[in-house]
Motif scaffolding. Sequence first.
Motif, short mmCIF file in Angstrom:
data_model
loop_
_atom_site.label_atom_id
_atom_site.label_comp_id
_atom_site.label_asym_id
_atom_site.label_seq_id
_atom_site.Cartn_x
_atom_site.Cartn_y
_atom_site.Cartn_z
N GLU A 188 77.59 -8.88 42.75
CA GLU A 188 76.86 -10.11 43.11
C GLU A 188 76.33 -10.01 44.53
OE1 GLU A 188 78.54 -14.45 43.87
OE2 GLU A 188 78.58 -13.94 41.73
N ARG A 189 77.15 -9.51 45.45
CA ARG A 189 76.74 -9.38 46.85
C ARG A 189 75.64 -8.33 47.01
NH1 ARG A 189 79.99 -12.04 50.57
NH2 ARG A 189 78.81 -10.95 52.19
N LEU A 190 75.67 -7.31 46.14
CA LEU A 190 74.66 -6.25 46.22
C LEU A 190 73.38 -6.62 45.49
CD1 LEU A 190 77.05 -3.21 45.62
CD2 LEU A 190 75.82 -3.72 47.75
N GLN A 193 77.47 -4.89 55.01
CA GLN A 193 76.34 -5.71 54.58
C GLN A 193 76.01 -6.80 55.59
OE1 GLN A 193 76.80 -8.56 51.22
NE2 GLN A 193 75.30 -7.27 50.18
N THR A 194 77.03 -7.43 56.16
CA THR A 194 76.80 -8.60 57.02
C THR A 194 77.01 -8.35 58.50
OG1 THR A 194 79.10 -9.38 56.89
CG2 THR A 194 77.59 -10.06 55.12
N GLY A 195 77.85 -7.36 58.84
CA GLY A 195 78.19 -7.12 60.23
C GLY A 195 79.14 -8.15 60.82
N THR A 230 70.17 8.63 46.65
CA THR A 230 68.80 8.50 46.14
C THR A 230 68.27 7.08 46.11
OG1 THR A 230 69.59 8.34 43.84
CG2 THR A 230 69.11 10.55 44.69
N HIS A 231 69.16 6.10 46.00
CA HIS A 231 68.72 4.70 45.94
C HIS A 231 68.69 4.15 47.36
CE1 HIS A 231 67.77 1.08 43.82
NE2 HIS A 231 68.83 0.42 44.25
N PRO A 232 67.51 3.82 47.88
CA PRO A 232 67.39 3.42 49.29
C PRO A 232 68.36 2.32 49.70
CG PRO A 232 65.23 3.69 48.30
CD PRO A 232 66.21 3.82 47.18
N ALA A 233 68.57 1.34 48.85
CA ALA A 233 69.42 0.20 49.22
C ALA A 233 70.89 0.59 49.35
CB ALA A 233 69.27 -0.91 48.18
N PHE A 287 78.27 0.05 42.24
CA PHE A 287 77.04 0.78 42.57
C PHE A 287 76.46 1.47 41.33
CE2 PHE A 287 79.42 0.40 46.49
CZ PHE A 287 78.45 -0.01 47.40
N GLY A 288 77.31 2.09 40.55
CA GLY A 288 76.85 2.80 39.36
C GLY A 288 76.22 1.87 38.34
N ALA A 289 76.82 0.71 38.14
CA ALA A 289 76.29 -0.24 37.15
C ALA A 289 74.94 -0.80 37.59
CB ALA A 289 77.29 -1.37 36.93
N ILE A 290 74.81 -1.09 38.88
CA ILE A 290 73.53 -1.60 39.39
C ILE A 290 72.45 -0.53 39.27
CG2 ILE A 290 72.29 -2.38 41.45
CD1 ILE A 290 74.87 -3.72 42.36
N TYR A 291 72.80 0.70 39.63
CA TYR A 291 71.82 1.79 39.58
C TYR A 291 71.38 2.07 38.15
CZ TYR A 291 69.63 6.25 40.82
OH TYR A 291 68.74 7.27 41.01
N LEU A 292 72.34 2.06 37.22
CA LEU A 292 71.99 2.27 35.82
C LEU A 292 71.11 1.13 35.31
CD1 LEU A 292 72.25 3.89 33.21
CD2 LEU A 292 74.37 2.63 32.72
N SER A 293 71.42 -0.09 35.71
CA SER A 293 70.60 -1.24 35.33
C SER A 293 69.18 -1.07 35.84
CB SER A 293 71.22 -2.52 35.88
OG SER A 293 70.42 -3.64 35.57
#
Length: 521
Positions: free
Chosen positions: A102-104, A152-154, A270-273, A311-317
Amino acid sequence: MSHPTTFLKIYMNQRNIFLLGFILLKFILQYFLIDSSYDLHRDEYLHLDQAHHLAWGYISVPPMTSWFSYLIYLLGKSEFWVKFFPALFGALTIALVWKAIERLGGSLYAQSLASICLIFSALARLNILFQPNSFDILAWTFVFYSLLCYIQTGRNKWLYWLGAGLGLGILNKYNIAFQLLGLVPALLITSERKVFKNPHLYAAFGLSFLIALPNLLWQVQNDFPVVWHMHMLSKYQLVHVNRIDFITEQFFFFFGSVFVLILAAISYFTHPAFRKYQVFIWATVFTLSIFTYFRAKGYYAIGLYPIHFAFGAIYLSHLLSKSWGRYLKPVAMIIPVGLFIFAAPMTFPIGNPDYLKRVKNRHPDLMENRWEDGEIHDLPQDFADMLGWKELAEKVDLAYSKAPGGEYTVIICDNYGQAGAINFYTKTVGLQAITLNADYVNWIDLSRQIKNIILVRERVDGITEREISFFEKSEEIGIISDPNAREYGTIIHLLLGNKTDINAILEKEIEQKRTELKEIN
């Protein structure tokens, strides 16, 4: 016209409903993975008995598990509650990964996929047992989640949450120290090395130290029994661990969803974000290297992986968002479930021992039946350690009923599994079994004169004539008759009417045991 925030609230409510659904599925699954023919596990009895001897530390583990044991007794001491807490820790691990996605900025699909990958994985195996391992994985995941939020927030508050997670993790299991050992060099070789210039990092470590301090003081006061425990672990268990086996085991923990972990590793580069989160993959590499060097058990490293599913689930999505990819989305969800169902008969006690033996005969190379002694047996060691305990308690109760009621009768066992199981399952009020094994050596009450003894002895040792000669009467009550139990053949023997000072003999043996602990240090 509806306000955009209204749609956001509806969407978030929908996500929360899905999350609750996955958590409910997690709990239901955990209770269905153990056949009713099994008792609790050997180690669970030790942890449950610690509830009666609350302290800031134990020979075998830090104190946190004993706190949950105390709660279990307050809730009625049923096996339902024993199984509830590891399932809860597994569910909270899933919730953390859900919130990380959710945060990503990940989608509901990514959250659902990650949840399925975690539910239908080796986590389910660990979460069926009331041991420190389930909370250990939760603590590792929380530390990584806090670091993600800080990157993410610092905001410095997340460093303190990280410190709190690390401190609580130490109070649960010292294994989390290896996460820190891997995390420090990972931070140093990435752009996040700048955190070492932040004074709040050291304040957060100070918080960790304060949380863990009571246990550290207990270790000092008791001559660091953790050193003895690690020595015994290395001598009798880790010596049989093959470094190559450790590496290959990592694949099987999440073999149904390993493609998501592989994509996670790729996405960091590979994923910039995700490039700013490379610290997670390097922490995994360093920690696995350290574990491999020390011949650690494979499951010690499981806490490394849950955060990667975010990370893997977001990238696959993201990859499947293209035109034809949407047809593969359900396939990615079905694969972990299908492979889990295929492997379940070989990895979970879902059937009685005879059923598991038939499974072994059909798939002799797929079932992990090698025990800590390095030998191959009919059942996995964990499952053999879940048999024969109720029978043992019943026969000890029978022996106890034959001893004179007004005299002090002590049950002396060979190991903590026997003592703990008797104390958990006994139907005799006030009966307490003891042993010179593990933490029990510090719990033996010699304030009363011992008149009778019930010996619970492993079959390889037997009862000696010398022991029988100390008493007026001797009677063998029975043995553990379940051939599938690791305790098969264990003897229950009643000795009545002492002819010598049993307290003095026990006191000497206790002192010898305590000396042994100190000598190794």
